[in-house]
Design an enzyme around this catalytic site. Structure first.
Site, mmCIF file in Angstrom:
data_model
loop_
_atom_site.group_PDB
_atom_site.id
_atom_site.type_symbol
_atom_site.label_atom_id
_atom_site.label_comp_id
_atom_site.label_asym_id
_atom_site.label_seq_id
_atom_site.Cartn_x
_atom_site.Cartn_y
_atom_site.Cartn_z
ATOM 1 N N ASP A 138 -35.767 -56.786 -63.733
ATOM 2 C CA ASP A 138 -34.927 -56.588 -62.526
ATOM 3 C C ASP A 138 -33.496 -57.108 -63.038
ATOM 4 O O ASP A 138 -33.382 -58.428 -63.257
ATOM 5 C CB ASP A 138 -35.466 -57.321 -61.428
ATOM 6 N N TYR A 140 -29.112 -57.054 -61.721
ATOM 7 C CA TYR A 140 -28.352 -57.764 -60.635
ATOM 8 C C TYR A 140 -27.083 -56.960 -60.808
ATOM 9 O O TYR A 140 -25.833 -57.676 -60.550
ATOM 10 C CB TYR A 140 -28.277 -59.084 -60.691
ATOM 11 N N HIS A 145 -23.817 -56.435 -53.554
ATOM 12 C CA HIS A 145 -24.964 -56.998 -53.327
ATOM 13 C C HIS A 145 -24.713 -58.583 -53.806
ATOM 14 O O HIS A 145 -25.026 -59.416 -52.856
ATOM 15 C CB HIS A 145 -26.310 -56.412 -53.953
ATOM 16 N N ARG A 154 -22.200 -69.261 -50.951
ATOM 17 C CA ARG A 154 -21.268 -70.099 -51.635
ATOM 18 C C ARG A 154 -19.895 -69.004 -51.100
ATOM 19 O O ARG A 154 -19.373 -68.396 -51.831
ATOM 20 C CB ARG A 154 -21.170 -69.959 -53.175
ATOM 21 N N GLU A 210 -35.276 -54.095 -51.042
ATOM 22 C CA GLU A 210 -34.208 -54.049 -51.597
ATOM 23 C C GLU A 210 -34.080 -52.716 -52.381
ATOM 24 O O GLU A 210 -34.893 -52.124 -52.906
ATOM 25 C CB GLU A 210 -34.029 -54.999 -53.070
ATOM 26 N N GLU A 212 -32.936 -50.281 -54.850
ATOM 27 C CA GLU A 212 -32.730 -50.009 -56.069
ATOM 28 C C GLU A 212 -33.244 -48.829 -56.994
ATOM 29 O O GLU A 212 -33.775 -47.914 -56.355
ATOM 30 C CB GLU A 212 -33.497 -51.124 -57.027
ATOM 31 N N ASP A 244 -37.650 -53.270 -54.344
ATOM 32 C CA ASP A 244 -37.926 -54.708 -54.738
ATOM 33 C C ASP A 244 -38.157 -55.501 -53.492
ATOM 34 O O ASP A 244 -37.239 -56.251 -53.132
ATOM 35 C CB ASP A 244 -36.980 -55.064 -55.786
ATOM 36 N N ARG A 248 -37.515 -63.599 -48.422
ATOM 37 C CA ARG A 248 -36.269 -64.446 -48.409
ATOM 38 C C ARG A 248 -36.478 -65.806 -48.496
ATOM 39 O O ARG A 248 -35.739 -66.629 -49.073
ATOM 40 C CB ARG A 248 -35.324 -63.790 -47.381
ATOM 41 N N GLN A 251 -37.929 -67.230 -51.567
ATOM 42 C CA GLN A 251 -36.962 -67.163 -52.631
ATOM 43 C C GLN A 251 -36.142 -68.336 -52.603
ATOM 44 O O GLN A 251 -35.667 -68.943 -53.540
ATOM 45 C CB GLN A 251 -36.285 -65.706 -52.476
ATOM 46 N N TYR A 255 -35.865 -70.369 -56.161
ATOM 47 C CA TYR A 255 -35.185 -69.748 -57.113
ATOM 48 C C TYR A 255 -34.368 -70.892 -58.155
ATOM 49 O O TYR A 255 -34.202 -69.978 -58.839
ATOM 50 C CB TYR A 255 -34.235 -68.741 -56.308
ATOM 51 N N LYS A 264 -40.752 -62.298 -55.280
ATOM 52 C CA LYS A 264 -40.797 -60.737 -55.808
ATOM 53 C C LYS A 264 -41.987 -60.298 -56.185
ATOM 54 O O LYS A 264 -42.222 -59.085 -56.266
ATOM 55 C CB LYS A 264 -39.782 -60.743 -56.774
ATOM 56 N N THR A 268 -43.732 -54.215 -55.851
ATOM 57 C CA THR A 268 -42.409 -53.560 -56.218
ATOM 58 C C THR A 268 -43.257 -51.966 -56.196
ATOM 59 O O THR A 268 -43.653 -51.660 -56.832
ATOM 60 C CB THR A 268 -42.046 -53.992 -57.617
ATOM 61 N N THR A 371 -30.225 -54.630 -56.366
ATOM 62 C CA THR A 371 -29.743 -54.050 -54.917
ATOM 63 C C THR A 371 -28.411 -53.208 -55.136
ATOM 64 O O THR A 371 -27.366 -53.987 -55.572
ATOM 65 C CB THR A 371 -29.787 -55.084 -53.855
ATOM 66 N N GLU A 385 -28.525 -58.478 -46.084
ATOM 67 C CA GLU A 385 -26.902 -58.571 -45.786
ATOM 68 C C GLU A 385 -26.865 -57.967 -44.641
ATOM 69 O O GLU A 385 -25.802 -58.501 -44.167
ATOM 70 C CB GLU A 385 -26.796 -57.407 -46.993
HETATM 71 MN MN MN Z 1 -34.075 -56.952 -57.010
#
Ligand code: MN
Length: 436
Positions: A138, A140, A145, A154, A210, A212, A244, A248, A251, A255, A264, A268, A371, A385
């Site tokens: 997968d 990114y 996203h 951040r 997600e 995708e 996907d 959260r 995650q 992560y 994840k 899927t 995503t 999001e």
């Molecule tokens: Mn994904």
């Protein structure tokens, strides 16, 4: 918009079909519904509301030469052998299929006479995963996203410094890839509640989807042999939709430092039809210009032709149908509309980067793009999001609200391609209901 110069099919449901016009002809694996039928998997081609049965077509000796060999490979219970043949064989089969199914085909009466042995109503069939998937990666590459999610964690520095140099990815789990329609069980896992010092284990409270696109690998490489950017396109067999599913809360806790794991790997979902590069050719586009000040891709990821034609212009949609909405007979509610032009890297760049270290890619391997959100509200490809990390609930036409998914929620992804002067095609859909 005129499409009169484009051929039409004697399979009348194909003409003006939202997904499966004569110009699409995606490949898939199906079995007939009914007693004892579910285990007899074989390859077929979507045309309108029907599936063209490749095994029946071979039995009727409808193909010649290279196309016949390709049809034999594509008629099996998985498309790996077909993917391995590469683009010339795939194109030969596509050309013969287009002639056979054209409304002016000299064989039209003969084919119509074969009736349901050749053309099966989709409603009488079940779709399966199109290939045996050895490895799933997968990416990114959806930059909006990455920005939207990065900003949650951040605010001053949403993108990490590698993003504009490396097509970021992680190795996903192939064993729990599933076909559209498969229910998705809410996963258990470790989470750290806000303010808590030790984690607990239990059902995820922040289950998300997600949006995708999936990329099917065709011909692979040899171990130690990178695939050059100029050749990368020849190694791609086709495309599908990919959800996907993401927990959260799992995650956020797990992560760092190695990336997603159990958040994840529980499920899927994939759409069953493999839309070929040939069908998507009219919807190619130049890779969008990078913003002022962004670095040029390193040489091994840069190719003039890929920059001119390597992007895809595919409209992507997310819809939600809750159990309550379904009970009230309501239509699915659109949560987002986005586009594959939101990819910061092309699929060719993904293939080339994945193999630059000599990693072995094999027919039937699958990539997710990551995503694909747009920059604006209404274009976000995940609830994370849309709800700003669970802070802003989404209101639904039923009066219900959602921050994350609840039991009975069905998530539906769709994709379509439109361009003036071209016949529109679509991907069909991938759907899955959350069960607790
Ligand atoms: Mn994904």
């Amino acid at each position: 918009m005129s499409t009169s110069r484009h051929p039409r099919s004697w399979v009348t449901s194909a003409n003006d079909h939202p997904d499966f016009a004569l110009q699409n002809l995606p490949f898939g694996v199906f079995s007939r519904l009914g007693k004892g039928m579910g285990t007899d998997r074989r390859g077929g081609v979507a045309i309108g509301d029907c599936i063209f049965d490749l095994r029946a077509a071979l039995e009727a000796s409808l193909f010649t030469g290279v196309a016949r060999v390709a049809a034999q490979a594509a008629s099996r219970g998985q498309l790996n052998d077909f993917f391995a043949l590469g683009p010339a064989s795939r194109q030969a089969l596509r050309n013969e299929l287009m002639h056979l199914l054209d409304e002016n085909s000299p064989q039209r009466e003969h084919l119509q006479g074969l009736g349901k042995t050749l053309l099966l109503p989709m409603s009488e069939c079940r779709m399966h995963l199109p290939a045996t998937i050895g490895d799933y990666t997968d990416f990114y590459v959806g930059i909006h996203h990455a920005m939207n999610v990065g900003r949650l964690f951040r605010p001053d520095n949403p993108l990490l410094p590698n993003y504009k140099y490396v097509p970021i990815a992680y190795h996903g789990r192939a064993s729990t890839l599933c076909v559209s329609g498969t229910p998705v069980k809410r996963p258990n896992g470790q989470t750290l509640a806000p303010g808590a010092e030790v984690p607990t284990v239990g059902p995820s409270k922040r289950l998300d989807y997600e949006l995708e696109v999936g990329v099917w690998m065709g011909q692979g490489n040899e171990v130690g042999e990178p695939i050059s950017i100029a050749e990368a396109g020849e190694h791609i067999a086709g495309f599908c939709l990919l959800n996907d599913w993401s927990a959260r809360d799992l995650q956020a806790w797990e992560y760092q430092p190695l990336g997603p794991f159990l958040s994840k790997s529980f499920a899927t979902s994939l759409s069953p039809w493999v839309v070929t590069a040939e069908a998507l050719a009219p919807f190619r586009s130049a890779q969008p210009q990078r913003p002022e000040g962004d670095p040029k891709p390193l040489d091994y990821l840069f190719d003039e032709q890929d920059q001119k034609h390597g992007a895809l212009d595919i409209e992507l949609e997310v819809l939600l149908l809750t159990a309550q909405m379904k009970a009230q007979g309501m239509a699915p509610h659109r949560l987002a509309l986005s586009n594959t032009l939101n990819m910061y890297w092309t699929v060719a760049q993904m293939v080339t980067h994945h193999s630059v270290n000599g990693c072995l890619l094999q027919p039937g391997d699958l990539f997710g793009t990551g995503t694909l959100s747009g920059p604006q509200p209404g274009q976000f490809g995940s609830l994370l999001e849309m709800t700003e990390g669970g802070k802003q609930a989404v209101e639904l036409p039923s009066g219900e609200t959602r921050t994350f998914l609840e039991a009975g929620d069905e998530v539906i992804l769709k994709a379509r391609c439109h361009r003036d002067g071209e016949v529109s095609i679509g991907f069909g859909e991938v759907r899955g209901v959350v069960v607790d």
